[in-house]
Write an enzyme that holds these catalytic residues in place. Structure first.
Site, PDB file in Angstrom:
ATOM      1  N   ASN A   1      -5.941  -5.411  -5.737  1.00  0.00           N
ATOM      2  CA  ASN A   1      -7.092  -4.765  -5.117  1.00  0.00           C
ATOM      3  C   ASN A   1      -6.975  -3.149  -5.108  1.00  0.00           C
ATOM      4  O   ASN A   1      -7.817  -2.546  -5.133  1.00  0.00           O
ATOM      5  CB  ASN A   1      -7.094  -5.372  -3.780  1.00  0.00           C
ATOM      6  CG  ASN A   1      -8.096  -4.508  -2.619  1.00  0.00           C
ATOM      7  OD1 ASN A   1      -9.340  -4.548  -2.843  1.00  0.00           O
ATOM      8  ND2 ASN A   1      -7.460  -3.596  -2.028  1.00  0.00           N
ATOM      9  N   LYS A  58     -12.312  -0.335 -14.955  1.00  0.00           N
ATOM     10  CA  LYS A  58     -12.844  -1.539 -14.098  1.00  0.00           C
ATOM     11  C   LYS A  58     -13.521  -2.532 -15.286  1.00  0.00           C
ATOM     12  O   LYS A  58     -13.408  -3.983 -14.968  1.00  0.00           O
ATOM     13  CB  LYS A  58     -13.796  -1.204 -13.173  1.00  0.00           C
ATOM     14  CG  LYS A  58     -13.310  -0.584 -11.890  1.00  0.00           C
ATOM     15  CD  LYS A  58     -12.411  -1.363 -10.961  1.00  0.00           C
ATOM     16  CE  LYS A  58     -11.984  -0.971  -9.749  1.00  0.00           C
ATOM     17  NZ  LYS A  58     -10.994  -1.709  -8.948  1.00  0.00           N
ATOM     18  N   ASP A 107       0.902  -1.261  -0.063  1.00  0.00           N
ATOM     19  CA  ASP A 107      -0.202  -0.100   0.023  1.00  0.00           C
ATOM     20  C   ASP A 107       0.965   1.174  -0.125  1.00  0.00           C
ATOM     21  O   ASP A 107       2.059   1.357   0.315  1.00  0.00           O
ATOM     22  CB  ASP A 107      -0.987  -0.004   1.167  1.00  0.00           C
ATOM     23  CG  ASP A 107      -2.218   0.643   1.056  1.00  0.00           C
ATOM     24  OD1 ASP A 107      -3.347   0.112   0.898  1.00  0.00           O
ATOM     25  OD2 ASP A 107      -2.143   2.025   0.997  1.00  0.00           O
ATOM     26  N   ASP A 127       3.653   1.668  -4.265  1.00  0.00           N
ATOM     27  CA  ASP A 127       2.684   2.365  -5.144  1.00  0.00           C
ATOM     28  C   ASP A 127       2.511   1.448  -6.408  1.00  0.00           C
ATOM     29  O   ASP A 127       3.423   1.406  -7.292  1.00  0.00           O
ATOM     30  CB  ASP A 127       3.299   3.718  -5.518  1.00  0.00           C
ATOM     31  CG  ASP A 127       2.495   4.751  -6.267  1.00  0.00           C
ATOM     32  OD1 ASP A 127       1.577   4.173  -6.996  1.00  0.00           O
ATOM     33  OD2 ASP A 127       2.758   5.766  -6.340  1.00  0.00           O
ATOM     34  N   VAL A 128       1.222   1.213  -6.818  1.00  0.00           N
ATOM     35  CA  VAL A 128       0.823   0.191  -7.588  1.00  0.00           C
ATOM     36  C   VAL A 128       0.974   0.931  -8.971  1.00  0.00           C
ATOM     37  O   VAL A 128       0.561   0.357 -10.149  1.00  0.00           O
ATOM     38  CB  VAL A 128      -0.562  -0.400  -7.601  1.00  0.00           C
ATOM     39  CG1 VAL A 128      -0.425  -1.346  -6.429  1.00  0.00           C
ATOM     40  CG2 VAL A 128      -1.628   0.523  -7.487  1.00  0.00           C
ATOM     41  N   THR A 152     -16.406   1.687   2.830  1.00  0.00           N
ATOM     42  CA  THR A 152     -15.066   1.907   2.856  1.00  0.00           C
ATOM     43  C   THR A 152     -14.701   3.360   2.827  1.00  0.00           C
ATOM     44  O   THR A 152     -15.681   4.268   2.464  1.00  0.00           O
ATOM     45  CB  THR A 152     -14.104   1.205   1.706  1.00  0.00           C
ATOM     46  OG1 THR A 152     -14.209   1.872   0.839  1.00  0.00           O
ATOM     47  CG2 THR A 152     -14.615  -0.428   1.740  1.00  0.00           C
ATOM     48  N   TYR A 200     -12.741   5.484 -14.328  1.00  0.00           N
ATOM     49  CA  TYR A 200     -12.619   4.433 -13.333  1.00  0.00           C
ATOM     50  C   TYR A 200     -13.578   3.437 -14.050  1.00  0.00           C
ATOM     51  O   TYR A 200     -13.195   2.295 -13.921  1.00  0.00           O
ATOM     52  CB  TYR A 200     -13.443   4.824 -11.992  1.00  0.00           C
ATOM     53  CG  TYR A 200     -13.408   3.770 -10.847  1.00  0.00           C
ATOM     54  CD1 TYR A 200     -12.367   3.689 -10.168  1.00  0.00           C
ATOM     55  CD2 TYR A 200     -14.794   3.012 -10.648  1.00  0.00           C
ATOM     56  CE1 TYR A 200     -12.666   2.737  -8.674  1.00  0.00           C
ATOM     57  CE2 TYR A 200     -14.914   2.335  -9.597  1.00  0.00           C
ATOM     58  CZ  TYR A 200     -13.680   2.140  -8.753  1.00  0.00           C
ATOM     59  OH  TYR A 200     -14.097   0.869  -7.889  1.00  0.00           O
TER      60      TYR A 200
HETATM   61  N1  NAD Z   1     -15.993   0.232  -1.670  1.00  0.00           N
HETATM   62  C1  NAD Z   1     -16.718   0.053  -2.886  1.00  0.00           C
HETATM   63  O1  NAD Z   1     -17.994   0.626  -2.780  1.00  0.00           O
HETATM   64  C2  NAD Z   1     -16.063  -0.641  -3.949  1.00  0.00           C
HETATM   65  C3  NAD Z   1     -17.041  -0.858  -4.984  1.00  0.00           C
HETATM   66  C4  NAD Z   1     -16.377  -1.516  -6.097  1.00  0.00           C
HETATM   67  C5  NAD Z   1     -14.970  -1.758  -6.281  1.00  0.00           C
HETATM   68  N2  NAD Z   1     -14.195  -1.352  -5.205  1.00  0.00           N
HETATM   69  C6  NAD Z   1     -13.009  -1.797  -5.257  1.00  0.00           C
HETATM   70  O2  NAD Z   1     -12.559  -2.371  -4.185  1.00  0.00           O
HETATM   71  C7  NAD Z   1     -10.965  -2.014  -3.928  1.00  0.00           C
HETATM   72  C8  NAD Z   1     -10.585  -1.790  -2.580  1.00  0.00           C
HETATM   73  O3  NAD Z   1     -11.225  -0.291  -2.391  1.00  0.00           O
HETATM   74  P1  NAD Z   1     -11.897  -0.052  -1.163  1.00  0.00           P
HETATM   75  O4  NAD Z   1     -13.270   0.276  -1.138  1.00  0.00           O
HETATM   76  O5  NAD Z   1     -11.503  -1.106   0.106  1.00  0.00           O
HETATM   77  O6  NAD Z   1     -11.295   1.401  -0.585  1.00  0.00           O
HETATM   78  P2  NAD Z   1     -10.357   1.926   0.441  1.00  0.00           P
HETATM   79  O7  NAD Z   1     -10.030   3.516   0.084  1.00  0.00           O
HETATM   80  O8  NAD Z   1     -10.822   1.834   1.699  1.00  0.00           O
HETATM   81  O9  NAD Z   1      -8.816   1.103   0.054  1.00  0.00           O
HETATM   82  C9  NAD Z   1      -7.871   1.332  -0.896  1.00  0.00           C
HETATM   83  C10 NAD Z   1      -6.543   1.130  -0.493  1.00  0.00           C
HETATM   84  O10 NAD Z   1      -5.870   1.264  -1.860  1.00  0.00           O
HETATM   85  C11 NAD Z   1      -4.702   1.906  -1.307  1.00  0.00           C
HETATM   86  N3  NAD Z   1      -3.981   2.642  -2.559  1.00  0.00           N
HETATM   87  C12 NAD Z   1      -4.574   3.708  -3.163  1.00  0.00           C
HETATM   88  N4  NAD Z   1      -3.628   4.182  -4.314  1.00  0.00           N
HETATM   89  C13 NAD Z   1      -2.794   3.153  -4.210  1.00  0.00           C
HETATM   90  C14 NAD Z   1      -1.756   2.925  -4.938  1.00  0.00           C
HETATM   91  N5  NAD Z   1      -1.340   3.903  -5.983  1.00  0.00           N
HETATM   92  N6  NAD Z   1      -0.729   2.129  -4.484  1.00  0.00           N
HETATM   93  C15 NAD Z   1      -1.195   1.172  -3.551  1.00  0.00           C
HETATM   94  N7  NAD Z   1      -2.282   1.485  -2.833  1.00  0.00           N
HETATM   95  C16 NAD Z   1      -2.985   2.293  -3.197  1.00  0.00           C
HETATM   96  C17 NAD Z   1      -5.293   2.836  -0.463  1.00  0.00           C
HETATM   97  O11 NAD Z   1      -4.158   3.742   0.343  1.00  0.00           O
HETATM   98  C18 NAD Z   1      -6.273   2.326   0.399  1.00  0.00           C
HETATM   99  O12 NAD Z   1      -5.663   1.733   1.558  1.00  0.00           O
HETATM  100  C19 NAD Z   1     -10.537  -0.831  -5.179  1.00  0.00           C
HETATM  101  O13 NAD Z   1     -10.261  -1.771  -6.338  1.00  0.00           O
HETATM  102  C20 NAD Z   1     -11.852  -0.504  -5.725  1.00  0.00           C
HETATM  103  O14 NAD Z   1     -11.912   0.238  -6.725  1.00  0.00           O
HETATM  104  C21 NAD Z   1     -14.714  -0.734  -4.207  1.00  0.00           C
END
Ligand code: NAD
Length: 294
Positions: A86, A161, A36, A59-60, A192, A157
């Site tokens: 993720n 996706k 992360d 950093d991804v 989240t 986005y």
């Molecule tokens: N929460 C939702 O409703 C939802 C819905 C569909 C998909 N998603 C997907 O689920 C996944 C997780 O999201 P979440 O909801 O847990 O969000 P979140 O913000 O709680 O967690 C995302 C994490 O990714 C990290 N991150 C961001 N940019 C980064 C980078 N460049 N390199 C490394 N880490 C990085 C952040 O620091 C954070 O810890 C994501 O792919 C998101 O698109 C979430």
């Protein structure tokens, strides 16, 4: 202990869905490498873990950082068994008619290229780990209901996706020869930090905004409660585990039914075409009755 002796990598593991899945994998026996950009959050996750979680700053959007994360994970036991791609954020918010090229590229790199490169740098360490026991070597990519159509998230986005879904299928085909399964999960509206992460306001205000969003999410889909990170972690555990040993190239929608159809299809309180027609019919009959001579 579904993941005993497995080496798992989870990107974006410091928060939300990634954190919950990392905790689940570790609780169930895996050694988890958590990548992360949030170093404080990652260190906290590792320190509080019930099981073995090792945080690696990553950093991804940086190919070298992804490669370093995979090398670190492979260093423990000579390979990687499970990769969960993720990490992401909402990216550029502009509509397609106003988006800046650099913002488009930033979003694609963060949401789509990161997944491609996660696979690219993990797979050399996954070949040879493909025993069919206990789920074998496999990859779970996090897509979204935003891949289904517009209206769930910003345009760039959503496009990225959708790309993650297609990438999942292409990678499943490419990697079948090595016995590596590749699947995706499509979360719906999950409580989240993702919705407020990019807001330019103090942390306390983000907490208030998160609480308001949680309230909205509790009534946003046919299953009348907010989606939780654990709902997605369980789906990922299924796809990564032995029970899904015959599953590859597919995607599991975990959304409380939000993509089933328009609100009126599942909410009797919501007027739709058919309830409007019934009302019209009643009104017309009533009028016709009034007009009829005694
Ligand atoms: N929460 C939702 O409703 C939802 C819905 C569909 C998909 N998603 C997907 O689920 C996944 C997780 O999201 P979440 O909801 O847990 O969000 P979140 O913000 O709680 O967690 C995302 C994490 O990714 C990290 N991150 C961001 N940019 C980064 C980078 N460049 N390199 C490394 N880490 C990085 C952040 O620091 C954070 O810890 C994501 O792919 C998101 O698109 C979430």
């Amino acid at each position: 202990m579904r993941f005993s002796d497995k080496i798992a990598v989870v990107t974006g593991a410091a928060s939300g869905i990634g954190a919950e899945t990392a905790r689940l994998f570790a609780r169930e026996g895996a050694i988890v490498f958590a990548g992360d950009i949030d170093e404080a959050g990652g260190a906290k996750l590792a320190a509080e873990a019930e099981g073995d979680i090792r945080f690696v700053p990553c950093d991804v959007t940086d190919p070298a950082a992804i490669e370093a994360l995979m090398n670190a994970a492979a260093g423990v036991d000579g390979g990687i068994d499970i990769l969960m791609n993720n990490a992401a954020a909402g990216g550029a918010r502009a509509n397609i008619d106003e988006i800046e090229p650099a913002d488009w590229d930033m979003t694609m790199n963060l949401v789509l290229r990161s997944v491609a490169l996660g696979i690219r740098y993990a797979v050399p360490h996954m070949k040879g780990r493909a025993s069919t026991k206990n789920g074998g070597a496999n990859i779970v990519n996090v897509s979204s209901v935003a891949a289904v159509g517009p209206g769930y998230a910003p345009t760039a986005y959503s496009v990225a996706k959708a790309g993650v879904l297609h990438l999942t299928k292409c990678a499943a085909a490419d990697l079948a020869q090595f016995g590596i399964r590749v699947n995706a999960v499509q979360p719906g509206f999950i409580n989240t930090n993702i919705f407020t992460a990019s807001l330019d306001v103090p942390g306390e205000m983000k907490k208030l905004a998160n609480a308001a969003i949680a309230q909205i999410s509790s009534n946003a889909q046919p299953v009348r409660r907010g989606g939780q990170s654990a709902d997605i972690a369980e789906a990922v555990a299924y796809l990564a585990g032995a029970g899904a040993g015959f599953v590859t190239g597919t995607s599991l929608i975990v959304d409380g039914g939000i993509t089933l159809g328009p609100r009126h299809s599942w909410d009797p309180e919501e007027p739709g075409l058919f309830s409007a027609l019934e009302k019209m019919e009643e009104d017309m009959k009533a009028k016709a009755g009034e007009a009829a001579p005694d």
